[in-house]
Write a protein that holds these residues in place. Structure first.
Motif, PDB file in Angstrom:
ATOM      1  N   ARG A  72      68.014   8.460  15.956  1.00 33.68           N
ATOM      2  CA  ARG A  72      67.294   9.746  15.841  1.00 33.68           C
ATOM      3  C   ARG A  72      68.069  10.670  15.709  1.00 33.68           C
ATOM      4  N   LEU A  73      69.299  10.903  15.913  1.00 38.08           N
ATOM      5  CA  LEU A  73      70.012  12.003  15.525  1.00 38.08           C
ATOM      6  C   LEU A  73      70.554  12.178  14.170  1.00 38.08           C
ATOM      7  N   SER A 124      68.428  10.732  11.851  1.00 39.21           N
ATOM      8  CA  SER A 124      67.273  10.967  11.180  1.00 39.21           C
ATOM      9  C   SER A 124      66.997  12.450  11.025  1.00 39.21           C
ATOM     10  N   ARG A 125      67.156  13.086  12.390  1.00 40.41           N
ATOM     11  CA  ARG A 125      67.230  14.498  12.243  1.00 40.41           C
ATOM     12  C   ARG A 125      68.181  15.501  11.417  1.00 40.41           C
ATOM     13  N   ALA A 136      66.853  15.011   8.044  1.00 36.74           N
ATOM     14  CA  ALA A 136      65.639  16.220   7.751  1.00 36.74           C
ATOM     15  C   ALA A 136      66.527  17.518   7.579  1.00 36.74           C
ATOM     16  N   ASP A 137      67.305  18.079   8.398  1.00 33.08           N
ATOM     17  CA  ASP A 137      68.080  19.248   7.990  1.00 33.08           C
ATOM     18  C   ASP A 137      68.858  19.271   6.790  1.00 33.08           C
ATOM     19  N   ALA A 155      60.677  16.020   8.274  1.00 37.39           N
ATOM     20  CA  ALA A 155      60.857  15.811  10.026  1.00 37.39           C
ATOM     21  C   ALA A 155      59.779  15.105  10.580  1.00 37.39           C
ATOM     22  N   ASP A 213      60.351  11.303  12.041  1.00 34.34           N
ATOM     23  CA  ASP A 213      60.107  10.713  13.431  1.00 34.34           C
ATOM     24  C   ASP A 213      59.018   9.669  13.208  1.00 34.34           C
TER      25      ASP A 213
END
Length: 211
Positions: free
Chosen positions: A134-135, A137-138, A141-142, A170, A174
Motif C-alpha cells: 500500500r505504501l 502504491s501511494r 501515485a505521488d 491514486a 487503490d
C-alpha cells in the motif's frame, strides 16, 4: 515514489531489525528468496523448505531477519527496493514528461508482472506485506503526480485535467490493491499499471485550441 517504490517501514524500526551494513551473503540470500517467493508465494513454504532450497542452515536463513514473519517482510521490501532502482534508472534516461510517465508506469507494470498469482495473493492477504504494498502504491501515485506537474509547467499537459488525472492514478492504484480493478477488467496488476500510462498521456495531451 519520490523514489517510487519504497521500503514501506519506519526507518528507525527497520534498523533495529536488521544489520546496519549490507552483508554480501545476506544480500544474496534476499535475492534468492525473492526469486522463490515471486514464483511460488511464501505462505505455503516452511522454514525447512527454504533451508533445503537455499542449501543453508536455519541460522543462516535467520541472518536475513529475526523471525519468519520478518523474513517475509524483508523479501517484499527487497522486491520493491530492487524494482525502484531499475525503474528510476530507466526513467532518468528520458527527458520528455509524457514519455517519463509511460516509461515509469510501464516499469511498475513489468515489476508487478514478475509476481506469480500465488505471490501476489500472499502479499495482499498478509497485513504486514499488504501495508508495504500500500505504501509503495501511494508513493508511486505521488511520483506520477510530480511528473504530471512537470508536464504542466512545460505546457505539454492540459491544466484542466491534471488534478483529475492525479486522482485517477491514486484511485486506480487503490483499486488494484483491493482487487476491484483486476476483477472488473480481467487485467493483472502489471497490465493495469502499463495501460494506465498510455491512458494518462493521451488524455492529458494538449489539443489544438485547448489549454
Amino acid at each position: 515514489m519520490s523514489t517510487a517504490f519504497r521500503s514501506g517501514v519506519d526507518p528507525a524500526r527497520d534498523r533495529r531489525s536488521r544489520p546496519t551494513r549490507e552483508d554480501p551473503k545476506r544480500k544474496q540470500l534476499l535475492q534468492d528468496l525473492e526469486e522463490i517467493f515471486l514464483d511460488e508465494g511464501f505462505s505455503s513454504l516452511t522454514t525447512d523448505d527454504l533451508c533445503k532450497r537455499l542449501r543453508c542452515s536455519k541460522s543462516t536463513l535467520y541472518s536475513v531477519a529475526g523471525s519468519r514473519e520478518q523474513i517475509n517482510q524483508a523479501v517484499v521490501r527487497h522486491f520493491f527496493a530492487h524494482s525502484t532502482a531499475a525503474i528510476e534508472a530507466e526513467v532518468s534516461a528520458t527527458t520528455d514528461p509524457a514519455r517519463r510517465i509511460v516509461e515509469y508506469l510501464k516499469g511498475v507494470g513489468e515489476a508487478m508482472n514478475r509476481n506469480s498469482p500465488a505471490f501476489y495473493e500472499d502479499m495482499v492477504s498478509y497485513p504486514p506485506t499488504a501495508e508495504i504494498y500500500r505504501l509503495n502504491s501511494r508513493a508511486a501515485a505521488d511520483r506520477v503526480q510530480a511528473m504530471i506537474e512537470e508536464g504542466l509547467r512545460d505546457g505539454i499537459f492540459r491544466s484542466a485535467d491534471a488534478a483529475l488525472a492525479s486522482l485517477t492514478v491514486a484511485y486506480l492504484m487503490d483499486g488494484v490493491q483491493s482487487g476491484e480493478v483486476l476483477e472488473t477488467t480481467g487485467l493483472s496488476a502489471g497490465e493495469a499499471f502499463a495501460e494506465l500510462g498510455e491512458l494518462l498521456v493521451h488524455g492529458l495531451a494538449v489539443r489544438s485550441g485547448t489549454a
